[in-house]
Design an enzyme around this catalytic site. Structure first.
Site, PDB file in Angstrom:
ATOM      1  N   ASN A  83      -2.860   3.340  10.390  1.00 57.89           N
ATOM      2  CA  ASN A  83      -2.595   3.642   8.992  1.00 57.89           C
ATOM      3  C   ASN A  83      -3.807   3.193   8.162  1.00 57.89           C
ATOM      4  OD1 ASN A  83      -1.769   3.603   6.327  1.00 57.89           O
ATOM      5  ND2 ASN A  83       0.232   2.698   6.728  1.00 57.89           N
ATOM      6  N   HIS A 128       0.899  11.368   4.790  1.00 60.84           N
ATOM      7  CA  HIS A 128       0.298  10.049   4.994  1.00 60.84           C
ATOM      8  C   HIS A 128       0.586   9.589   6.418  1.00 60.84           C
ATOM      9  CE1 HIS A 128      -0.797   5.949   4.725  1.00 60.84           C
ATOM     10  NE2 HIS A 128       0.404   5.464   4.522  1.00 60.84           N
ATOM     11  N   CYS A 143      -1.035   3.106  -0.607  1.00 63.06           N
ATOM     12  CA  CYS A 143      -1.262   4.250   0.301  1.00 63.06           C
ATOM     13  C   CYS A 143      -1.297   5.606  -0.408  1.00 63.06           C
ATOM     14  CB  CYS A 143      -0.231   4.242   1.423  1.00 63.06           C
ATOM     15  SG  CYS A 143      -0.332   2.759   2.434  1.00 63.06           S
TER      16      CYS A 143
END
Ligand code: UT7
Length: 324
Positions: A281, A251, A114
């Site tokens: 996500n 994030h 990520c």
């Protein structure tokens, strides 16, 4: 010289999977997902027309157009992805052809889960600061839907597909500052094995291990502890006040993680933009997708001071202080 963002692009697949759609094939419900994550829907890519490389190219072409540059002037392309459709050549090479960059343009990928786009951004910044590049294209593209166990409700509800990109140009002005951290010792809670390990084919549990595996509670605890801490450490190291930051672009993994960070830092939640509600996500693509949206809506303006922070498998976590 420092890297200033002069163009942004993003791509989200057409197909939308709502929480109610998920509840049709896995034991979950809209209320649980919304309350625990903030997510109401996510985009799922078409396996042929919207694979990772195609999404990366679309976001990259848009960013180059937005920057108004001649693609022949791009010195470097760095692409972050943990879910590429090719093992090699790197995704950045595919992007090079799509945007029309020349053979003088270097290309490489970053695999850092990520936080990959932030790591790619920092690599680009370092090339610019050292004088080795003047114009860099930084892309994040992910297709987690290919790597999910769609029977595991603990994880399949979280992720979505997409891509985002930015063009960085060597400019005068405030230097981009960053801190990057990793803890492999703590990394067992978030893992995915490469499926291409023939000698392990018959090993019990191996197939499941080739999908995203996560201890959600452990990752959650890690994120709400380390994200506020790395942001505080960044402000101490580079001597700036968090009160002077216009926006905290984090994030998009879970709205509760973002809310907890806002609370711990004692910074109003209004300074923490979110789009996780409808993207889920998107891993390394989440920050550039959000930035593009903020710019298009007029919320993100030139001269604003931003903190970007990301976290994920590694465990890895990064934070940056930049001027937009
Ligand atoms: O990009 C970075 C990577 N990942 C992350 O940032 C994820 C970080 N972690 C999280 O976001 C959260 O831990 C989750 C959203 C994954 C899970 O939320 P939680 O509040 O930590 O739930 P939990 O795993 O502790 O589960 C609580 C209960 C359990 O039932 P029992 O044991 O209390 O009866 C689970 O079985 O919720 C159940 N559960 C679900 N129920 C309905 C777990 N997943 C679901 C689901 N729908 N999808």
């Amino acid at each position: 010289m420092t890297g200033r963002i002069i163009g942004l692009g993003s791509f989200l697949p057409e197909k939308i999977l709502t929480n109610d759609d998920l509840a049709q094939f896995v034991e979950t419900n809209d209320e649980w997902i919304r309350e625990r994550t903030g997510i109401t829907q996510r985009h799922i890519s078409d396996p042929v027309n919207e694979k990772t490389s195609i999404m990366a190219c679309k976001a990259a072409v848009m960013a180059v157009k937005d920057a108004g540059i001649d693609p022949h002037d791009i010195d470097l392309i760095v692409t972050a992805s943990t879910t590429p459709d090719l093992v090699f050549p790197s995704l950045s090479c595919t992007v090079q052809e799509a945007v029309g960059a020349t053979e003088e343009c270097g290309c490489f990928d970053v695999n850092s889960a990520c936080p990959g786009w932030v790591a790619a951004f920092n690599a680009a910044e370092s090339f610019i600061e050292s004088g080795n590049a003047g114009l860099v294209l930084v892309v994040g593209a992910e297709c987690p839907s290919n790597f999910l166990d769609w029977t595991d409700r603990g994880i399949c509800i979280l992720f979505g597909d997409g891509a985002g990109a930015a063009v960085l140009k060597a400019s005068d002005g405030k230097r981009n500052e960053f801190i990057m951290r990793t803890s492999c010792i703590r990394g067992r809670c978030l893992r995915c094995e490469n499926a291409r390990q023939p000698y392990r084919r018959d090993e019990e549990g191996f197939e499941k291990a080739t999908t995203f595996n996560m201890n959600g509670r452990e990752v959650f605890r890690f994120a709400v502890t380390e994200v506020p801490k790395i942001i505080t450490d960044l402000s101490a190291k580079y001597n700036f006040s968090l009160d002077d930051v216009d926006m905290f672009v984090l994030h998009q993994a879970n709205a509760r993680i973002i809310e907890a960070t806002s609370k711990k830092l004692k910074i109003p939640i209004e300074k923490f933009p979110m789009n996780i509600q409808y993207t889920g996500n998107t891993s390394s693509a989440s920050i550039p997708i959000l930035m593009k949206e903020l710019k298009d809506s007029g919320r993100l303006k030139s001269g604003m001071k931003l903190v970007m922070a990301s976290f994920g498998a590694g465990l890895t976590w990064d934070a940056n202080y930049i001027e937009f």
